[in-house]
Design a protein around this motif. Structure first.
Motif, mmCIF file in Angstrom:
data_model
loop_
_atom_site.group_PDB
_atom_site.id
_atom_site.type_symbol
_atom_site.label_atom_id
_atom_site.label_comp_id
_atom_site.label_asym_id
_atom_site.label_seq_id
_atom_site.Cartn_x
_atom_site.Cartn_y
_atom_site.Cartn_z
ATOM 1 N N UNK A 1 0.943 -1.212 0.408
ATOM 2 C CA UNK A 1 0.185 -0.270 0.043
ATOM 3 C C UNK A 1 1.099 1.284 -0.054
ATOM 4 N N UNK A 2 2.459 1.317 0.025
ATOM 5 C CA UNK A 2 3.201 2.127 0.602
ATOM 6 C C UNK A 2 4.165 2.572 -0.778
ATOM 7 N N UNK A 3 3.478 1.807 -1.478
ATOM 8 C CA UNK A 3 4.698 1.594 -3.177
ATOM 9 C C UNK A 3 5.260 1.540 -2.904
ATOM 10 N N UNK A 4 6.273 0.356 -2.340
ATOM 11 C CA UNK A 4 7.589 -0.183 -1.905
ATOM 12 C C UNK A 4 7.348 -2.097 -2.591
ATOM 13 N N UNK A 5 8.623 -2.429 -3.123
ATOM 14 C CA UNK A 5 8.465 -3.407 -3.385
ATOM 15 C C UNK A 5 8.179 -4.319 -2.489
ATOM 16 N N UNK A 6 7.190 -5.012 -2.642
ATOM 17 C CA UNK A 6 7.252 -6.191 -0.713
ATOM 18 C C UNK A 6 7.912 -6.921 -0.370
ATOM 19 N N UNK A 7 8.167 -7.732 -1.387
ATOM 20 C CA UNK A 7 8.294 -9.129 -0.767
ATOM 21 C C UNK A 7 10.448 -8.399 -0.373
#
Length: 542
Positions: free
Chosen positions: A466-472
């Motif tokens: 949701x923050x636009x980061x690369x989740x993995x």
């Protein structure tokens, strides 16, 4: 009866019963098929609210059948307003509502966690593990996670003199809300409101003494905390004084009306003399009522019921200001705040039953004719009102929901002053602890442990997405850092400050809220895993 899948017949006693058509062709899911259907329904609902999680979470627009629009990212509100027909979906709505009733915050997180647990359960079922073994494993893993939460929790200073720590917690709660542009001010209002009604020795907060009122107009920054009661009423007559000092309040649940005979007979007036006599009787009764209030020493009458123009004019003549049509809850709050007694009959009114207030004034809003009445400097000053302002009704309603969450979190900390760190830090710490415990198990439950550990990672994953980061990538880096340092305060940097340490960012959550999320989600998942058949009342009983 068009479209009705059956017909009505009658037995020999004339009692109706329904014969359902095509009963033999209707299909009912049982066993693993039913379980997978339930998990799919729950995951769909969890995925709906998943995007609303965290400070960068998105809002949902809910449109009711009559066209009312609600914009919110509060999980409990979203689920409550969704038209859900699936039985398992309704269980998730109840789960979110239970979290809201008990804690007031974390309503989105608990649903996301439950959805992640069910997703893990589905993969374990596919591997041939019995649902009961999965449910038992999840329950044991939950106990391990809760024990680790207690271990990493930190004691929190709750003090009426040093409110800064409480404000930081309230700001964390409000960070994901629509009012986060002024969340410092809103957090201070929430903390001051709770501390005004809290008993810190008994660790108790009386929420009945906090009232949240909204008024359209102005901007969010105009929201104020009033040490007293605000009611959406004005003086009954426009010429009555707008400000009163050192007020004695008569709190009445009886109307300024002539008594009516308690019979079903009607009264016929046959001539002018009888009418004049009846009119004279009514006027004398009005004067008698007003005099009873005046003689008791009251300088303001608060009445639950209305009164007509004649009584209103008489009250103005007798210089007795009055407020009419005040609702039951407001009447009770005024009585608590002013130390007065609610009086059901004029004859029972006496000086010791009057409430006292230092100031009663009318608030005007902008260029409109909207006014509200404020009762301040009350005898029992613990009653407070938060007056929320905003550009439209929708914004005010969302601000009220946000403030409710903040109030509930501060109350939780007064009741149990322990905190953990947000941004997914607590979930990652618990995930690592559960995964480590799984390596110590030789039984089949170790798979459920590992599934539980992966499910806990759904919260930081959703925050990162949701923050636009690369989740993995972000989650892997965070897990590595927590494993190496053992610091349970490392979480997702949703605000892009360049600092993953939630302790330094002051992102703080209540231990009570986090523990409740784990317990409620695990209990619901265990219940769903034990359902292998769904029967409706219309099903034929074999």
């Amino acid at each position: 009866m068009a479209g009705f899948p059956g017909s009505i017949a009658f037995d020999e006693y004339g009692r109706p019963f329904i014969i359902l058509r095509d009963q033999d062709k209707q299909k009912r899911l049982t066993g693993i098929d039913a379980l997978k259907s339930h998990i799919l329904a729950a995951r769909q609902i969890a995925n709906t609210v998943r995007t609303s999680l965290g400070p960068k979470g998105l809002d949902k627009m809910m449109v009711s059948p009559d066209g009312d629009v609600t914009v919110t990212n509060d999980g409990a509100t979203i689920l409550k307003m969704m038209d859900i027909e699936h039985e398992i979906g309704k269980l998730l709505v109840e789960l979110s509502q239970s979290q809201d009733d008990e804690i007031g915050d974390g309503t989105t997180g608990v649903v996301v966690l439950a959805g992640a647990l069910l997703e893990q359960a589905a993969s374990l079922v596919d591997r041939g593990i019995h649902p009961i073994r999965i449910a038992d494993g999840f329950e044991m893993a939950c106990q391990t996670a809760v024990a680790h939460l207690e271990k990493i929790a930190e004691l929190f200073p709750v003090s009426a003199t040093n409110t800064e720590p409480l404000i930081q917690v309230a700001m964390t709660t409000l960070g994901s809300k629509i009012i986060n542009k002024c969340h410092r001010q809103m957090a201070e209002i929430a903390v001051n409101a709770v501390l005004a009604v809290a008993d810190l020795e008994q660790k108790d907060v009386n929420f009945e003494l906090i009232k949240v009122e909204g008024k359209v107009g102005g901007k969010l920054e105009d929201t104020v905390l009033v040490k007293g009661v605000v009611i959406d009423k004005t003086m009954s007559h426009s010429q009555m004084p707008k400000e009163l000092k050192d007020v004695k309040l008569a709190i009445l649940t009886c109307a300024f009306e002539p008594p009516k005979p308690k019979t079903k007979h009607k009264l016929d007036v046959g001539d002018v003399a009888a009418y004049k006599e009846l009119r004279q009787y009514e006027q004398e009764k009005f004067k008698e009522m007003v005099n009873l209030v005046k003689n008791a020493g009251a300088t303001l009458a608060i009445c639950q019921w209305g009164f007509d123009d004649e009584a209103n004019h008489l009250l103005l003549q007798q210089q007795l200001p009055a407020v009419r049509w005040v609702g039951g809850p407001e009447i009770e709050l005024i009585a608590i705040a002013t130390g007065g007694r609610i009086v059901p009959r004029f004859e029972e009114l006496s000086p010791e039953k009057l409430g006292t207030a230092g100031l009663v004034r009318e608030l005007s809003f902008g260029t409109t004719s909207d006014k509200m009445l404020v009762i301040e400097e009350c005898a029992n000053s613990r009653a407070v009102t938060i007056l929320v302002r905003g550009g439209n009704k929708m914004l005010i309603e969302e601000a009220k929901r946000s403030l409710h969450d903040a109030l509930c979190v501060v109350r939780s900390l007064v009741q149990e002053p322990n905190i953990v760190y947000g941004g997914g830090a607590a979930e990652i710490a618990c995930s690592l602890a559960v995964a480590a415990q799984a390596d110590q198990l030789a039984s089949l439950e170790q798979y459920a442990y590992r599934g539980f550990a992966e499910a806990l990672e759904a919260i930081p994953l959703a925050l990162a997405e949701n923050s636009g980061l690369s989740a993995i990538h972000t989650l892997g880096e965070l897990k590595a850092k927590q494993s190496a340092s053992g610091d349970p305060a490392l979480g997702i940097d949703c605000m892009f400050t360049g600092n993953m340490n939630m302790r330094e960012q002051h992102v703080i959550e209540s231990l009570k809220s986090k523990r409740q999320q784990l317990l409620l989600a695990t209990q619901l998942v265990k219940m769903i895993l034990k359902i292998d058949d769904v029967r409706s009342p219309s099903d034929q009983q074999g």
